[in-house]
Design a protein around this motif. Structure first.
Motif, PDB file in Angstrom:
ATOM      1  N   ARG A 129       0.856  -1.187   0.000  1.00 30.32           N
ATOM      2  CA  ARG A 129       0.000   0.000   0.000  1.00 30.32           C
ATOM      3  C   ARG A 129       0.888   1.232   0.000  1.00 30.32           C
ATOM      4  O   ARG A 129       1.836   1.332   0.779  1.00 30.32           O
ATOM      5  N   PHE A 130       0.616   2.159  -0.931  1.00 35.64           N
ATOM      6  CA  PHE A 130       1.465   3.345  -1.045  1.00 35.64           C
ATOM      7  C   PHE A 130       0.630   4.461  -1.660  1.00 35.64           C
ATOM      8  O   PHE A 130       0.602   4.650  -2.874  1.00 35.64           O
ATOM      9  N   PRO A 131      -0.086   5.219  -0.840  1.00 31.13           N
ATOM     10  CA  PRO A 131      -1.072   6.163  -1.369  1.00 31.13           C
ATOM     11  C   PRO A 131      -0.453   7.489  -1.823  1.00 31.13           C
ATOM     12  O   PRO A 131      -0.673   8.529  -1.208  1.00 31.13           O
ATOM     13  N   HIS A 132       0.329   7.439  -2.898  1.00 34.07           N
ATOM     14  CA  HIS A 132       0.997   8.651  -3.386  1.00 34.07           C
ATOM     15  C   HIS A 132       1.030   8.649  -4.911  1.00 34.07           C
ATOM     16  O   HIS A 132       1.032   7.588  -5.528  1.00 34.07           O
ATOM     17  N   PRO A 133       1.123   9.840  -5.517  1.00 36.67           N
ATOM     18  CA  PRO A 133       1.345   9.893  -6.970  1.00 36.67           C
ATOM     19  C   PRO A 133       2.807   9.571  -7.289  1.00 36.67           C
ATOM     20  O   PRO A 133       3.720  10.200  -6.742  1.00 36.67           O
ATOM     21  N   LEU A 155       3.650  -4.301 -11.475  1.00 37.29           N
ATOM     22  CA  LEU A 155       3.736  -4.398 -10.011  1.00 37.29           C
ATOM     23  C   LEU A 155       3.236  -3.108  -9.368  1.00 37.29           C
ATOM     24  O   LEU A 155       2.505  -3.135  -8.370  1.00 37.29           O
ATOM     25  N   LEU A 156       3.641  -1.975  -9.945  1.00 45.42           N
ATOM     26  CA  LEU A 156       3.238  -0.687  -9.367  1.00 45.42           C
ATOM     27  C   LEU A 156       1.734  -0.472  -9.509  1.00 45.42           C
ATOM     28  O   LEU A 156       1.075   0.039  -8.600  1.00 45.42           O
ATOM     29  N   GLU A 157       1.187  -0.878 -10.654  1.00 43.38           N
ATOM     30  CA  GLU A 157      -0.247  -0.674 -10.869  1.00 43.38           C
ATOM     31  C   GLU A 157      -1.080  -1.442  -9.862  1.00 43.38           C
ATOM     32  O   GLU A 157      -2.211  -1.059  -9.553  1.00 43.38           O
ATOM     33  N   ASP A 160      -1.874  -0.838  -3.786  1.00 43.80           N
ATOM     34  CA  ASP A 160      -3.065  -0.185  -3.260  1.00 43.80           C
ATOM     35  C   ASP A 160      -2.817   1.312  -3.030  1.00 43.80           C
ATOM     36  O   ASP A 160      -1.848   1.688  -2.373  1.00 43.80           O
ATOM     37  N   GLY A 161      -3.675   2.138  -3.589  1.00 46.05           N
ATOM     38  CA  GLY A 161      -3.609   3.573  -3.338  1.00 46.05           C
ATOM     39  C   GLY A 161      -2.648   4.338  -4.230  1.00 46.05           C
ATOM     40  O   GLY A 161      -2.667   5.565  -4.261  1.00 46.05           O
ATOM     41  N   LEU A 162      -1.809   3.625  -4.954  1.00 43.40           N
ATOM     42  CA  LEU A 162      -0.782   4.308  -5.748  1.00 43.40           C
ATOM     43  C   LEU A 162      -1.366   4.845  -7.067  1.00 43.40           C
ATOM     44  O   LEU A 162      -2.108   4.155  -7.753  1.00 43.40           O
ATOM     45  N   GLU A 236      11.288  -0.454  -2.355  1.00 41.55           N
ATOM     46  CA  GLU A 236      10.793   0.254  -1.169  1.00 41.55           C
ATOM     47  C   GLU A 236       9.292   0.479  -1.247  1.00 41.55           C
ATOM     48  O   GLU A 236       8.584   0.408  -0.244  1.00 41.55           O
ATOM     49  N   ILE A 237       8.800   0.749  -2.451  1.00 41.49           N
ATOM     50  CA  ILE A 237       7.354   0.943  -2.615  1.00 41.49           C
ATOM     51  C   ILE A 237       6.623  -0.379  -2.423  1.00 41.49           C
ATOM     52  O   ILE A 237       5.609  -0.459  -1.732  1.00 41.49           O
ATOM     53  N   LEU A 238       7.204  -1.434  -3.011  1.00 45.26           N
ATOM     54  CA  LEU A 238       6.542  -2.740  -2.901  1.00 45.26           C
ATOM     55  C   LEU A 238       6.579  -3.276  -1.472  1.00 45.26           C
ATOM     56  O   LEU A 238       5.749  -4.093  -1.090  1.00 45.26           O
TER      57      LEU A 238
END
Ligand code: SF4
Lengths: 241, 496
Positions: A129-133, A155-157, A160-162, A236-238
């Motif tokens: 989960r990474f709620p950022h643009p 993977l990025l798509e 959650d929230g990204l 780090e995002i994953l």
């Protein structure tokens, strides 16, 4: 499956949090990784700068240290490309038959993180989960040398929230290029400045990629400009939740 | 007869690439012209290539045919000579630029002519033919529109296909207004910067020269060994004029331009136009075999130029550069070329192909090269965009890295041991050669960084040389206080 982590010398020293993120992520997915302590560097810097002898001895070490693993995961597309595409070439040139055979065993097992996740573990949603643009920089070596295609993007798509923002000219080089960054600093900075302008215009709060080398260059430009954009490696995002 | 009296600029004395690039990087107009032009051609090429679903097969065929040429070069050249001679042409062999220039000047003098018209040709730029002819009192007029702009502007070409890519149209209008009169028919009064008006001015100016010239000089895109046919492809029709109107035609051709068979053209006449001008077919394709009585030039001379090509051929990795068909696709996609332009490369062969071809033509396979030449293989971030578009699949990044290896090996003792780069590479090599040494170095770096870093980044540091170059436009990521390997060892011991 015995998986080793090749953290890369660059991350080891400059971005240790990326290595930690890989460990965290894989543990969360139920996989333990090994960190063979004898590892140092894939030889890319020396090879690309023309110092082939030094590169060769680093290839020797790499092949010895990572022999016997089912897979070697690395959070660097350009290091994975160095191992998979150039190690064999270097040892062939050196005419060392035994080493060539060993490289033939080890090099094909090296996986960039997104390849391990998508191809070997069959995952695109890793429960992050990474709620950022976020803007994604595909990197030249990811797409042209290693050919990992849209795996990181998939993977990025699934995070959650990204929000993945559009980055115009994304396929163009950021201008890092190893020693190019200092030997041709003016051109390197000119290229990076254009990339950074595109990133800033994209509205992203975070710039990510599968390579911290590009991120150090672009992050350095962003930091110098006091821009409100952070650089973070894909791992780090994953690993975030 | 009119001549351009001032000395023509040459590439001689170009500083090493980083320094030459600095001038271009500082020129905002130049960068804007280049960016606009390269991105336009780049997108058009991508569309033209995407129309063909067999593009990859064509590339493979193109590479294979050229490799065959390189493997059979001596035999094919002799065959070409036989065929051309049998068809009434004369073949001359030139080892280097000086020989080629002397041969051409001799032929022109024998005709009694004091001027020649020229079709755009990379080979004649490579050997500096125009300057050599000028020294013999012979004026050489470029007839390709962009070459004309470069020649009148007393400028240097900066692109194979669009040599005046660095000029915009108002600059071109000014050049025409100022300089056309000195070279022949002046620019019409009140010339505007409308493309149509500029083209018309060039047409009128050139027409006079076409009709007057008795000798023409061309390069060649291809020559067919089995038939002796020489081929020039172009877009403006100026080539057709030069190749048909004068009495004497001299073609200067690099020995690698051969194709074995007539049929091979099928592949290259598809690869070349789409890659270079993004056209399905180029407007003018001229082909001739020797001389034809009462039709076209009645004397044909083919000058076969080596000038370092045999040396290039001797290098198994580097020789793929000789497959090049000078389409310029690699220049148009190159992010470095886009910012520095062609002049920074110090030769008519700019961009990625120039960076791998020129050092080889200058003999890097046999002996150490000068500093400017040695800087060329480093003029790349190794992004690989060039390889991706090259119609004959030249792995330019591979050759760049290979040539860097040669540069490093050929360095003198001082540079090999005492230069900052060598010291850096050696100490890095030492640290990376042994994990314990690496851990200790990381420890030190982390501690030192702790004193200067803010938020993980180090700002300006007044360091000399390569290290200082980093800080010119960027901050540096601070080495971490705890490296990954230390963190790993600690968490293993349960002490994180
Ligand atoms: S190297 Fe390839 S892309 Fe570049 S000019 Fe030559 S043929 Fe064209």
């Amino acid at each position: 499956m015995r998986v080793a982590l090749f953290v890369t010398c660059f991350n080891d020293l400059l971005f240790p949090e990326v290595g930690r993120a890989v460990v965290t992520l894989l543990r969360r997915l139920g996989h333990e990784v090994d960190f063979p302590a004898g590892q140092t560097c894939c030889g890319q810097l020396h090879f690309n700068a023309g110092y082939r002898d030094q590169a060769l001895s680093l290839v020797r070490r790499f092949t010895r240290v990572f022999a016997g693993f089912d897979a070697v995961v690395t959070p660097s597309a350009s290091c994975a490309a160095m191992v998979r595409t150039h190690h064999a070439l270097l040892v062939r040139e050196a005419g060392d038959g035994a080493l060539e055979a060993a490289v033939g065993e080890v090099a094909p097992r090296v996986r960039e993180l997104s390849e391990l996740l998508v191809d070997d573990l069959g995952l695109t949603d890793v429960g992050a989960r990474f709620p950022h643009p976020v803007a994604f920089h595909p990197t030249c070596h990811s797409i042209r040398l290693l050919g990992i295609g849209d795996r990181p993007r998939r993977l990025l798509e699934a995070v959650d929230g990204l929000t993945l923002v559009d980055l115009p000219g994304a396929d163009e080089c950021c201008g890092f290029g190893g020693t190019f960054a200092v030997k041709n600093a003016g051109t390197s900075v000119a290229m990076g400045t254009d990339k950074v302008a595109a990133v800033r215009a994209s509205g992203a709060a975070v710039l990510t990629s599968a390579d911290t080398s590009c991120l150090m260059h672009l992050g350095g430009l962003l930091s110098r400009a006091h821009a409100p954009v952070r650089v973070m490696h894909l791992a780090e995002i994953l690993a975030s939740r | 007869m009119a001549t351009l009296r001032e000395p023509v600029p040459t590439f001689a004395g170009t500083p090493p690439f980083p320094k030459a690039a600095a001038a271009a990087l500082a020129d905002r107009q130049l960068r804007e012209n280049l960016r606009r032009a390269t991105t336009t051609i780049r997108d058009k090429r991508a569309r033209a290539v995407a129309e063909r679903d067999d593009w990859e097969a064509l590339r493979l065929a193109g590479a294979a045919i050229k490799d065959e040429v390189l493997a059979r070069l001596p035999e094919l050249l002799v065959k070409l000579e036989e065929r051309v001679t049998a068809a009434g042409g004369a073949v001359h062999w030139a080892r280097d630029a000086a020989e080629a220039n002397a041969i051409v000047a001799g032929i022109v003098k024998d005709t009694g002519a004091t001027e020649v018209v020229k079709v755009k040709s990379m080979a004649t730029q490579e050997i500096g033919l125009n300057e050599a002819l000028a020294r013999e009192g012979i004026a050489a007029w470029e007839t390709d529109l962009a070459e004309l702009i470069v020649q009148l502007g007393q400028d240097l070409p900066s692109h194979f296909l669009v040599p005046a890519i660095h000029r915009n149209r108002s600059e071109i209008r000014d050049i025409f207004r100022r300089r056309m009169a000195a070279a022949g028919r002046p620019a019409p009064d009140g010339l505007t910067d409308e493309p149509r008006a500029l083209a018309e001015a060039a047409r009128l100016h050139l027409r006079e020269k076409f009709l007057r010239a008795r000798v023409a000089i061309s390069g060649a895109n291809f020559a067919i060994a089995e038939t002796g046919t020489v081929i020039v492809v172009e877009s403006e029709g100026n080539g057709r004029m030069c190749l048909t109107l004068p009495e004497t035609l001299i073609t200067v051709m690099g020995i690698e331009k051969l194709l074995p068979r007539w049929q091979d053209l099928e592949v290259f006449l598809q690869l070349l136009p789409r890659s270079s001008t993004a056209e399905r077919m180029n407007p003018y394709t001229s082909m001739w075999t020797g001389v034809t009585s009462d039709d076209g030039p009645q004397a044909f001379h083919l000058v076969l130029l080596d000038n370092g090509r045999s040396d290039t051929l001797s290098d198994p990795t580097g020789r793929q550069a000789l497959r090049c068909i000078k389409c310029s696709a690699c220049l148009n996609v190159c992010p470095v070329y886009e910012r520095t332009g062609g002049a920074a490369y110090g030769s008519p062969y700019a961009g990625p192909i120039g960076a791998i071809l020129v050092p080889q033509l200058r003999g890097i396979a046999r002996h150490p090269v000068d500093e400017q030449t040695a800087s060329l293989p480093y003029a790349s971030s190794l992004c690989g965009a060039c390889f991706e578009v090259c119609p004959v699949r030249i792995d330019i990044p591979e050759v760049l890295v290979h040539l860097r290896g040669q540069v490093v090996r050929q360095r003198g003792w001082r540079q090999r041991t005492l230069s900052q780069e060598a010291l850096l590479m050696r100490s890095l090599g030492l640290a990376l050669g042994e994990p314990r040494r690496l851990a200790a170095a990381e420890r030190l770096a982390g501690l030192a960084a702790g004193t200067v870093a803010r938020d993980g980044w180090i700002g300006r540091l007044p360091l000399p040389g390569l290290l200082g170059a980093w800080f010119r436009g960027r901050d540096l990521r601070a080495p971490a206080r705890m490296s990954f390997r230390r963190w790993w060892a600690r968490q293993r011991r349960g002490t994180t």
